[in-house]
Design an enzyme around this catalytic site. Structure first.
Site, PDB file in Angstrom:
ATOM      1  N   ASN A 107       0.809  -1.226   0.000  1.00  0.00           N
ATOM      2  CA  ASN A 107       0.000   0.000   0.000  1.00  0.00           C
ATOM      3  C   ASN A 107       0.835   1.265   0.000  1.00  0.00           C
ATOM      4  O   ASN A 107       0.546   2.222  -0.717  1.00  0.00           O
ATOM      5  CB  ASN A 107      -0.875   0.045   1.253  1.00  0.00           C
ATOM      6  CG  ASN A 107      -1.732  -1.187   1.348  1.00  0.00           C
ATOM      7  OD1 ASN A 107      -2.331  -1.591   0.369  1.00  0.00           O
ATOM      8  ND2 ASN A 107      -1.797  -1.796   2.522  1.00  0.00           N
ATOM      9  N   THR A 133       3.270  -8.101  -1.182  1.00  0.00           N
ATOM     10  CA  THR A 133       3.145  -8.007   0.272  1.00  0.00           C
ATOM     11  C   THR A 133       2.859  -9.383   0.847  1.00  0.00           C
ATOM     12  O   THR A 133       2.076 -10.143   0.294  1.00  0.00           O
ATOM     13  CB  THR A 133       2.018  -7.039   0.713  1.00  0.00           C
ATOM     14  OG1 THR A 133       1.781  -7.233   2.111  1.00  0.00           O
ATOM     15  CG2 THR A 133       0.703  -7.302  -0.002  1.00  0.00           C
ATOM     16  N   ILE A 134       3.496  -9.684   1.970  1.00  0.00           N
ATOM     17  CA  ILE A 134       3.140 -10.931   2.658  1.00  0.00           C
ATOM     18  C   ILE A 134       1.829 -10.749   3.413  1.00  0.00           C
ATOM     19  O   ILE A 134       1.170 -11.712   3.754  1.00  0.00           O
ATOM     20  CB  ILE A 134       4.231 -11.402   3.642  1.00  0.00           C
ATOM     21  CG1 ILE A 134       4.482 -10.363   4.743  1.00  0.00           C
ATOM     22  CG2 ILE A 134       5.521 -11.733   2.915  1.00  0.00           C
ATOM     23  CD1 ILE A 134       5.233 -10.925   5.943  1.00  0.00           C
ATOM     24  N   ASP A 135       1.465  -9.503   3.683  1.00  0.00           N
ATOM     25  CA  ASP A 135       0.273  -9.244   4.499  1.00  0.00           C
ATOM     26  C   ASP A 135      -1.020  -9.369   3.716  1.00  0.00           C
ATOM     27  O   ASP A 135      -2.100  -9.439   4.307  1.00  0.00           O
ATOM     28  CB  ASP A 135       0.357  -7.837   5.108  1.00  0.00           C
ATOM     29  CG  ASP A 135       1.442  -7.749   6.160  1.00  0.00           C
ATOM     30  OD1 ASP A 135       1.640  -8.744   6.874  1.00  0.00           O
ATOM     31  OD2 ASP A 135       2.094  -6.696   6.261  1.00  0.00           O
ATOM     32  N   MET A 178       3.466 -12.897  11.693  1.00  0.00           N
ATOM     33  CA  MET A 178       3.430 -11.476  11.337  1.00  0.00           C
ATOM     34  C   MET A 178       2.017 -11.039  10.938  1.00  0.00           C
ATOM     35  O   MET A 178       1.175 -11.864  10.589  1.00  0.00           O
ATOM     36  CB  MET A 178       4.434 -11.208  10.222  1.00  0.00           C
ATOM     37  CG  MET A 178       5.864 -11.500  10.645  1.00  0.00           C
ATOM     38  SD  MET A 178       7.109 -10.875   9.494  1.00  0.00           S
ATOM     39  CE  MET A 178       7.499  -9.315  10.273  1.00  0.00           C
ATOM     40  N   GLY A 179       1.800  -9.743  10.961  1.00  0.00           N
ATOM     41  CA  GLY A 179       0.488  -9.183  10.625  1.00  0.00           C
ATOM     42  C   GLY A 179       0.064  -8.180  11.683  1.00  0.00           C
ATOM     43  O   GLY A 179      -0.443  -8.573  12.730  1.00  0.00           O
ATOM     44  N   ARG A 180       0.291  -6.902  11.425  1.00  0.00           N
ATOM     45  CA  ARG A 180      -0.030  -5.865  12.431  1.00  0.00           C
ATOM     46  C   ARG A 180      -1.526  -5.568  12.459  1.00  0.00           C
ATOM     47  O   ARG A 180      -2.130  -5.490  13.519  1.00  0.00           O
ATOM     48  CB  ARG A 180       0.728  -4.567  12.122  1.00  0.00           C
ATOM     49  CG  ARG A 180       2.192  -4.645  12.399  1.00  0.00           C
ATOM     50  CD  ARG A 180       2.573  -3.991  13.745  1.00  0.00           C
ATOM     51  NE  ARG A 180       3.880  -4.472  14.146  1.00  0.00           N
ATOM     52  CZ  ARG A 180       4.132  -5.102  15.300  1.00  0.00           C
ATOM     53  NH1 ARG A 180       3.207  -5.304  16.193  1.00  0.00           N
ATOM     54  NH2 ARG A 180       5.341  -5.539  15.572  1.00  0.00           N
ATOM     55  N   GLU A 235       0.646 -11.012  15.281  1.00  0.00           N
ATOM     56  CA  GLU A 235       1.432 -10.151  16.172  1.00  0.00           C
ATOM     57  C   GLU A 235       0.655  -8.898  16.575  1.00  0.00           C
ATOM     58  O   GLU A 235       0.875  -8.340  17.642  1.00  0.00           O
ATOM     59  CB  GLU A 235       2.754  -9.738  15.517  1.00  0.00           C
ATOM     60  CG  GLU A 235       2.577  -8.924  14.247  1.00  0.00           C
ATOM     61  CD  GLU A 235       3.886  -8.526  13.557  1.00  0.00           C
ATOM     62  OE1 GLU A 235       4.961  -8.554  14.174  1.00  0.00           O
ATOM     63  OE2 GLU A 235       3.809  -8.193  12.356  1.00  0.00           O
ATOM     64  N   ARG A 287       9.016 -14.318   5.656  1.00  0.00           N
ATOM     65  CA  ARG A 287       8.944 -13.617   4.372  1.00  0.00           C
ATOM     66  C   ARG A 287      10.170 -13.844   3.508  1.00  0.00           C
ATOM     67  O   ARG A 287      10.270 -13.269   2.424  1.00  0.00           O
ATOM     68  CB  ARG A 287       8.717 -12.116   4.612  1.00  0.00           C
ATOM     69  CG  ARG A 287       9.865 -11.403   5.280  1.00  0.00           C
ATOM     70  CD  ARG A 287       9.485  -9.965   5.624  1.00  0.00           C
ATOM     71  NE  ARG A 287      10.633  -9.240   6.105  1.00  0.00           N
ATOM     72  CZ  ARG A 287      10.582  -8.238   6.966  1.00  0.00           C
ATOM     73  NH1 ARG A 287       9.416  -7.860   7.449  1.00  0.00           N
ATOM     74  NH2 ARG A 287      11.663  -7.626   7.343  1.00  0.00           N
TER      75      ARG A 287
END
Lengths: 385, 385
Positions: A107, A133-135, A178-180, A235, A287
């Site tokens: 993004n 993106t991995i997200d 991961m992942g905010r 996370e 990642r």
């Protein structure tokens, strides 16, 4: 006048960001492009410092190594750009006779892509995006390259840890991934399930507000029923009031360091339930682990690089390459070009249809959507108990 | 009278514990053994509960799946045994007409192996050991099966994380790996180094007392010099007074939960040096990740299973299979049998010759010793910066 094309990487690497780079360079060559093919060293920061690597002079064999190379082979950047940086970049691009810029990222990078396109419009410089993106939080498109491999990493990791936990047994094992803000990666752990009711037993994502008491009662009930419990958490889990689940370990001015949520929850299970627990945090390896690279993800990353190169060399500007899902079984996507304005800083979260109503799992619909991207089904392991 | 052989797993699984099981079963069959081949379900606890899986009736094809199966395909046990349990086990073995027992495990399991052998001596039951540990802390032998794969996991993980950290860059990344008292696994991260001075930059093991001030000055100096710093730490790091580096998060009676040392040190770097830092803890995946299985480790695990089966079927008792290093280049080991008394509860730590005098690295001598076991050299990745 010899004109050039430039690839710029932004944000954190993925297991296939270099595959997109390969796809862009290969397609540019295939079209008989006669100019130079550059990579900016360390992203937009590298553009501003005029640091360019010459990719075009590499042999096909050397370039193919990009497919198996973790992280970013030209570096990447997280330095935020100031408004005046865009004009400076446009000047630099002109100076180096760069005709087309491909920006690979999520993004934030698509935001930069849109802004750079705006200042380059009058110069006849095309600026196009390659999603990465991995997200998996880029809007509009079905999914972004990088996600499938990171999802496979999580699935493989949780599948094998679950067998270890069952063999030993360990009681409660919490895996933090991961992942905010978006739970796509934690959700992918559901691919590790061998049968209904199999591990992972609980999946918590940031899209559902996290209630510690509910978590403890979920764990306690499953421990009583099954013995060993495997929990996967993003996370970035948040409490109903929006605060982080793990209290900050250090705060000073703008600097802040949150504790690991997995570690925090393991402590909670031990202190409140008196059940043995531990936490794992494979972290950023998720990642860049080439052993978990999804072949589907890699091939799509190459295609997205090629599609963006085609668009830019055709004179299109301000579009991002993307994929639209046609079918999950058999898996099929078609290519699309998305106006970059539609994805600038937009953050796509897990939709309600992918989340269980209880907020501690994902749905079968999600699993059917995700499995072809990770190209992962748990192997048929030997078991005598 | 049909007699049987029984395999018992003890302690935490490794990536090749099932390969040793395969080796033991295959060798037993190859010798034309006519009796049953059992696996105790969940280790010595399974023996006491008379829970046995029939391995001998599996097809060769089904058995071969053991080679690629993580964790323990027959479960394992960590339940401590009481003195009277050994006599009970001997009774149960007699009742089930078991002629030979193979116990696969580390120091603790070899202790149980020696005790069981003592009570079984008059019954004519052979009890032999198969070494297994990711910690590599069994005495006398050159190394134990399980270590090579776990070492490869650490090397692969740190090699890829180091590229990610350099590409982004992240500043200070701390990778915590397993190892409470012995630093063999953290040491293996040195295999990830591409060149002198390459990442990992610092390696801390429990054998060297950990000095926080020295750590901070090491990190600070390297950060000033290189920008990004990759640090590998054993989970069991201890301060000069023997206390854990990470303060306990929870203490209640005998229950105690230490914080993660990696997390603790990342916080220290941020709060004391003002440098961005994060920590990773791949944790127990390091002992069950099949993508990191070392082919050398797997083959040796099969051999150790076969060697112990041979010894037991030949009527030997109280010996553990092992390997003696003949040469590191080319790599070569010879098989040996070790009296189990020599390895009972003995814990082998990294010798001084493998540790750098400054206590923050390992020596080239260690790397030369370790590399053939992990069968790992960092791949020749693409890089344009």
């Amino acid at each position: 006048m010899m004109e050039s094309i430039l690839v710029v990487h932004g944000g954190a690497p993925t297991a296939v960001i270099n595959a997109s780079l390969y796809g862009a360079v290969r397609q540019t060559r295939r079209r008989g492009f006669r100019g130079r093919i550059y990579g900016a060293i360390h992203g937009t920061g590298g553009v501003l410092e005029e640091r360019f690597a010459d990719l075009g002079s590499s042999s096909e064999e050397a370039l193919r190594r990009l497919l198996d190379t973790p992280a970013s082979a030209i570096g990447t950047s997280r330095t935020p750009l100031e408004a005046e940086d865009y004009g400076r970049m446009a000047e630099i691009l002109k100076k180096h006779q760069i005709r087309a810029v491909l920006m690979t990222g999520g993004n934030g990078t698509m935001d930069a892509c849109g802004r750079l396109k705006a200042v380059c419009a009058d110069e006849g410089i095309s600026v196009c995006g390659i999603p990465k993106t991995i997200d998996n939080d880029i809007g509009v498109i079905d999914h972004a390259p990088g996600y499938g491999s990171a999802a496979r990493f999580v699935a493989q990791c949780v599948s094998e840890i679950a067998l270890d936990v069952r063999a030993l047994p360990i009681h409660v094992c919490i895996v933090e991934v991961m992942g905010r803000n978006a739970g796509w990666l934690a959700a992918a752990s559901a691919l590790a399930r061998r049968e209904e009711g199999g591990a992972p037993d609980l999946i918590y994502v940031p899209e559902a507000a996290f209630d510690e008491e509910k978590f403890l009662s979920d764990v306690s009930a499953l421990h009583a029923q099954k013995g060993d419990v495997v929990v996967v958490v993003s996370e970035g889990l948040k409490r109903p009031d929006g605060s982080t689940v793990a209290p900050p370990l250090f705060v000073s001015g703008r600097a802040r360091y949150d504790g690991d949520v997995g570690n925090h929850l393991a402590k909670l299970v031990i202190s409140r339930l008196g059940i043995k627990a531990r936490s794992e945090k494979p972290g950023i390896w998720g990642r860049c682990c080439m052993a978990a690279q999804s072949p589907v993800d890699r091939e799509e990353a190459v295609r997205m690089g090629a599609l963006a190169a085609d668009a830019a060399l055709d004179g299109r500007s301000g579009v991002m390459a993307g994929l639209r899902r046609l079918s999950s079984d058999p898996y099929s996507c078609e290519e699309m070009l998305v106006p970059v304005e539609q994805v600038m800083l937009e953050e796509r979260l897990l939709p309600p249809a992918f989340l269980s109503p209880a907020g501690n799992d994902v749905t079968e619909e999600f699993v059917a959507w995700c499995r072809p991207l990770a190209a992962y089904t748990p192997p048929d392991y030997a078991s005598y108990f």
